[in-house]
Design a protein around this motif. Structure first.
Motif, mmCIF file in Angstrom:
data_model
loop_
_atom_site.group_PDB
_atom_site.id
_atom_site.type_symbol
_atom_site.label_atom_id
_atom_site.label_comp_id
_atom_site.label_asym_id
_atom_site.label_seq_id
_atom_site.Cartn_x
_atom_site.Cartn_y
_atom_site.Cartn_z
ATOM 1 N N SER A 19 0.868 -1.181 0.000
ATOM 2 C CA SER A 19 0.000 0.000 0.000
ATOM 3 C C SER A 19 0.906 1.232 0.000
ATOM 4 C CB SER A 19 -0.927 0.000 1.219
ATOM 5 O OG SER A 19 -0.186 0.030 2.423
ATOM 6 N N PRO A 42 -8.930 -0.558 -0.985
ATOM 7 C CA PRO A 42 -9.612 -1.818 -0.686
ATOM 8 C C PRO A 42 -8.813 -3.019 -1.193
ATOM 9 C CG PRO A 42 -11.199 -0.203 -1.457
ATOM 10 C CD PRO A 42 -9.829 0.404 -1.646
ATOM 11 N N GLY A 66 -11.808 6.374 6.983
ATOM 12 C CA GLY A 66 -12.183 5.012 6.626
ATOM 13 C C GLY A 66 -12.193 4.115 7.852
ATOM 14 N N LEU A 68 -10.078 0.637 9.318
ATOM 15 C CA LEU A 68 -8.968 -0.300 9.177
ATOM 16 C C LEU A 68 -9.374 -1.642 9.773
ATOM 17 C CD1 LEU A 68 -5.915 -0.528 8.395
ATOM 18 C CD2 LEU A 68 -5.418 -0.006 10.797
ATOM 19 N N ARG A 78 -12.235 -4.074 13.785
ATOM 20 C CA ARG A 78 -12.577 -2.979 12.885
ATOM 21 C C ARG A 78 -12.269 -1.697 13.645
ATOM 22 N NH1 ARG A 78 -15.893 -1.748 8.378
ATOM 23 N NH2 ARG A 78 -16.864 0.302 8.572
ATOM 24 N N HIS A 96 -5.085 -4.133 7.405
ATOM 25 C CA HIS A 96 -5.455 -4.076 5.995
ATOM 26 C C HIS A 96 -6.785 -3.359 5.816
ATOM 27 C CE1 HIS A 96 -7.554 -7.632 7.539
ATOM 28 N NE2 HIS A 96 -8.393 -7.493 6.531
ATOM 29 N N ASN A 97 -7.086 -3.066 4.558
ATOM 30 C CA ASN A 97 -8.382 -2.516 4.191
ATOM 31 C C ASN A 97 -9.160 -3.665 3.553
ATOM 32 O OD1 ASN A 97 -10.537 -0.900 3.522
ATOM 33 N ND2 ASN A 97 -9.420 0.422 2.108
ATOM 34 N N ALA A 101 -14.403 -2.952 1.090
ATOM 35 C CA ALA A 101 -14.522 -1.608 1.673
ATOM 36 C C ALA A 101 -15.011 -0.614 0.628
ATOM 37 C CB ALA A 101 -13.188 -1.155 2.242
ATOM 38 N N ASP A 104 -10.804 4.116 0.394
ATOM 39 C CA ASP A 104 -9.472 4.026 0.981
ATOM 40 C C ASP A 104 -9.517 4.238 2.490
ATOM 41 O OD1 ASP A 104 -8.668 3.839 -1.654
ATOM 42 O OD2 ASP A 104 -7.718 5.802 -1.713
ATOM 43 N N VAL A 105 -8.469 3.764 3.152
ATOM 44 C CA VAL A 105 -8.245 4.033 4.571
ATOM 45 C C VAL A 105 -6.966 4.855 4.657
ATOM 46 C CG1 VAL A 105 -7.775 3.031 6.836
ATOM 47 C CG2 VAL A 105 -9.324 1.871 5.282
#
Length: 123
Positions: A19, A42, A66, A68, A78, A96-97, A101, A104-105
């Motif tokens: 990422s 995602p 977002g 995670l 979560r 991670h995402n 999803a 984006d996170v």
């Protein structure tokens, strides 16, 4: 004394990562703490090693935007915007995402001491 104002958007993302990761601590020449900013799409994850643990490093993730997902051997957490996830040494985790999803996170990651002491964790 030393002071720094750093805009992470002006830093180049680290290559070969799962990422987008930008090293704030390296830009400020910090040697006692690792500080990073992530943008995780995602289906992407933060660590290179998947589910892993650290011998000595404490790790914290602060979610800016977002949600995670953090997998551990017992469950998946979560972590919503405005919340922290903390992993103590020897505690396996994978941030991670989720693939499903909505977007984006954005995450700030902190690790101290800044050691490369991560190990893959096998169930």
């Amino acid at each position: 004394m030393g002071y720094h104002v750093i805009d992470p958007n002006n830093l180049e993302p680290e290559p070969n990562r799962p990422s987008e990761m930008r090293y704030v601590s390296e830009a400020a020449a910090m040697d006692r703490m690792g500080l990073r900013v992530y943008r995780v799409e995602p289906g992407e994850e933060i660590p290179l090693s998947g589910l892993h643990y650290h011998d000595e490093q404490e790790e914290a993730f602060y979610v800016l935007e977002g949600a995670l997902s953090v997998e551990t051997p017992d469950r998946t957490y979560r972590v919503e915007a405005g919340q922290f996830f903390i992993a103590e040494p020897e505690s396996p985790h994978r941030a991670h995402n989720a693939a499903d999803a909505a977007g984006d996170v954005r995450v700030i990651g902190v690790g101290a001491p800044p050691l490369s002491d991560g190990h893959s964790y096998e169930r």
